[in-house]
Design a protein around this motif. Structure first.
Motif, PDB file in Angstrom:
ATOM      1  N   THR A  61       0.804  -1.229   0.000  1.00 16.27           N
ATOM      2  CA  THR A  61       0.000   0.000   0.000  1.00 16.27           C
ATOM      3  C   THR A  61       0.836   1.278   0.000  1.00 16.27           C
ATOM      4  OG1 THR A  61      -0.105   0.091   2.425  1.00 16.27           O
ATOM      5  CG2 THR A  61      -1.793  -1.221   1.297  1.00 16.27           C
ATOM      6  N   GLY A  62       2.103   1.171   0.460  1.00 15.47           N
ATOM      7  CA  GLY A  62       2.937   2.365   0.571  1.00 15.47           C
ATOM      8  C   GLY A  62       2.611   3.198   1.796  1.00 15.47           C
ATOM      9  N   GLU A  63       1.752   2.693   2.668  1.00 15.88           N
ATOM     10  CA  GLU A  63       1.337   3.426   3.862  1.00 15.88           C
ATOM     11  C   GLU A  63       2.504   3.604   4.829  1.00 15.88           C
ATOM     12  OE1 GLU A  63      -1.880   3.039   7.554  1.00 15.88           O
ATOM     13  OE2 GLU A  63      -1.381   1.310   6.311  1.00 15.88           O
ATOM     14  N   LYS A  64       2.636   4.813   5.365  1.00 12.76           N
ATOM     15  CA  LYS A  64       3.649   5.109   6.384  1.00 12.76           C
ATOM     16  C   LYS A  64       2.973   5.909   7.498  1.00 12.76           C
ATOM     17  CE  LYS A  64       7.647   5.070   3.281  1.00 12.76           C
ATOM     18  NZ  LYS A  64       8.835   5.801   2.801  1.00 12.76           N
ATOM     19  N   PRO A  65       2.347   5.198   8.445  1.00 12.01           N
ATOM     20  CA  PRO A  65       1.516   5.878   9.441  1.00 12.01           C
ATOM     21  C   PRO A  65       2.267   6.482  10.620  1.00 12.01           C
ATOM     22  CG  PRO A  65       1.406   3.519   9.770  1.00 12.01           C
ATOM     23  CD  PRO A  65       2.262   3.746   8.549  1.00 12.01           C
ATOM     24  N   PHE A  66       3.578   6.254  10.706  1.00  9.93           N
ATOM     25  CA  PHE A  66       4.335   6.736  11.859  1.00  9.93           C
ATOM     26  C   PHE A  66       5.231   7.907  11.442  1.00  9.93           C
ATOM     27  CE2 PHE A  66       3.590   2.161  12.245  1.00  9.93           C
ATOM     28  CZ  PHE A  66       2.791   2.144  13.390  1.00  9.93           C
ATOM     29  N   THR A  67       5.013   9.066  12.069  1.00  8.74           N
ATOM     30  CA  THR A  67       5.696  10.297  11.679  1.00  8.74           C
ATOM     31  C   THR A  67       6.558  10.827  12.812  1.00  8.74           C
ATOM     32  OG1 THR A  67       3.827  10.876  10.246  1.00  8.74           O
ATOM     33  CG2 THR A  67       5.377  12.633  10.792  1.00  8.74           C
ATOM     34  N   CYS A  68       7.780  11.202  12.479  1.00 10.92           N
ATOM     35  CA  CYS A  68       8.696  11.795  13.461  1.00 10.92           C
ATOM     36  C   CYS A  68       8.213  13.196  13.839  1.00 10.92           C
ATOM     37  CB  CYS A  68      10.108  11.860  12.868  1.00 10.92           C
ATOM     38  SG  CYS A  68      11.295  12.743  13.919  1.00 10.92           S
ATOM     39  N   ASN A  69       8.122  13.467  15.120  1.00  6.19           N
ATOM     40  CA  ASN A  69       7.650  14.765  15.595  1.00  6.19           C
ATOM     41  C   ASN A  69       8.661  15.880  15.319  1.00  6.19           C
ATOM     42  OD1 ASN A  69       5.265  13.696  16.634  1.00  6.19           O
ATOM     43  ND2 ASN A  69       6.209  13.216  18.601  1.00  6.19           N
ATOM     44  N   PHE A  70       9.915  15.496  15.099  1.00  6.59           N
ATOM     45  CA  PHE A  70      10.959  16.494  14.902  1.00  6.59           C
ATOM     46  C   PHE A  70      11.114  16.898  13.435  1.00  6.59           C
ATOM     47  CE2 PHE A  70      12.059  14.448  18.894  1.00  6.59           C
ATOM     48  CZ  PHE A  70      12.412  15.521  19.700  1.00  6.59           C
ATOM     49  N   CYS A  71      11.294  15.917  12.545  1.00  6.11           N
ATOM     50  CA  CYS A  71      11.587  16.231  11.149  1.00  6.11           C
ATOM     51  C   CYS A  71      10.471  15.831  10.186  1.00  6.11           C
ATOM     52  CB  CYS A  71      12.887  15.549  10.718  1.00  6.11           C
ATOM     53  SG  CYS A  71      12.802  13.732  10.664  1.00  6.11           S
TER      54      CYS A  71
END
Length: 233
Positions: free
Chosen positions: A174-184
């Motif tokens: 799916t290409g899903e990337k649900p986890f995001t870095c709060n800094f960058c």
């Protein structure tokens, strides 16, 4: 590439015309709008009920719980459930780690956390003698010996010993990337990779060599250090 660059620039060109919340991608905005309209365009092939987010619902049939609490390792089907759960760790903490000052609301959770510093692995496989820090990881490991792979990819039919592995694998389709870095704002398909990435920002090095006290961001780097530096060749 253009969409990816928005993560670095902070540009969120898609805005909800109802609540004015902004988004990086048009698809995310479309899913959000359904929370206002009540639209449920997707029908489950198993129970025939309609949903606005079919992918989240299907996890209830597959028992997939892709979101894991980084404190106590409890798993959840939805990100919102994980966020709600995390509140028990941040409200009125009573137990503090003497090494990194991280706080917990239960002594048992602190005890499990301390293993990241001490390297304690109380669970041992009776077949291969491999040791584990957490009971859930230990139970999943035993399936590898038994040949049990109950979680199957509906796209390529590949099978897995644990639901989280299947969920991470599905993102390769799916290409899903649900986890995001709060800094960058860099996005990741797996929470454990994000956790390791975050240490580049925080400077956290939870794995310490008991011989020279040098610290590392991952257990694998600590093990490699011990082999290369402290093991007689």
């Amino acid at each position: 590439m253009k969409q990816h660059m928005r993560i670095h620039t902070g540009s969120m060109p898609y805005s909800c015309d109802i609540c004015h919340r902004q988004f990086y991608h048009s698809g995310t905005l479309n899913r959000h709008r359904r929370s206002h309209t009540g639209e449920r365009p997707f029908t489950c092939s198993i129970c025939n009920r309609k949903y606005s987010d079919l992918r989240s619902h299907m996890r209830s049939h597959d028992s997939i719980k892709p979101y894991t609490c980084f404190v106590c390792h409890h798993q959840f089907m939805q990100l919102c459930s994980l966020k709600q759960h995390l509140q028990i760790h941040v409200h009125e903490p009573q137990f503090t780690c003497e090494i990194c000052n991280m706080q917990f609301d239960r002594s048992t959770t602190l005890k499990v956390h301390m293993r990241t510093h001490t390297g304690e692995q109380p669970f041992t496989c009776s077949i291969c003698s491999q040791r584990f820090t957490h009971g859930t990881t230990f139970r999943n490991h035993k399936r590898a010996h038994m040949g049990e792979r109950p979680y199957k990819c509906s796209v390529c039919q590949q099978q897995f010993t644990q639901s989280s592995s299947l969920t991470a694998h599905m993102r390769s389709h799916t290409g899903e990337k649900p986890f995001t870095c709060n800094f960058c704002k860099k996005e990741f398909s797996r929470s454990d990779v994000l956790k390791i990435h975050m240490r580049a920002h925080t400077g956290e090095r939870p794995y310490a060599c008991d011989k020279c006290l040098k610290k590392f961001t991952t257990s694998s780097r600590l093990k490699r250090h011990i082999v290369n530096v402290h093991t007689d060749k």
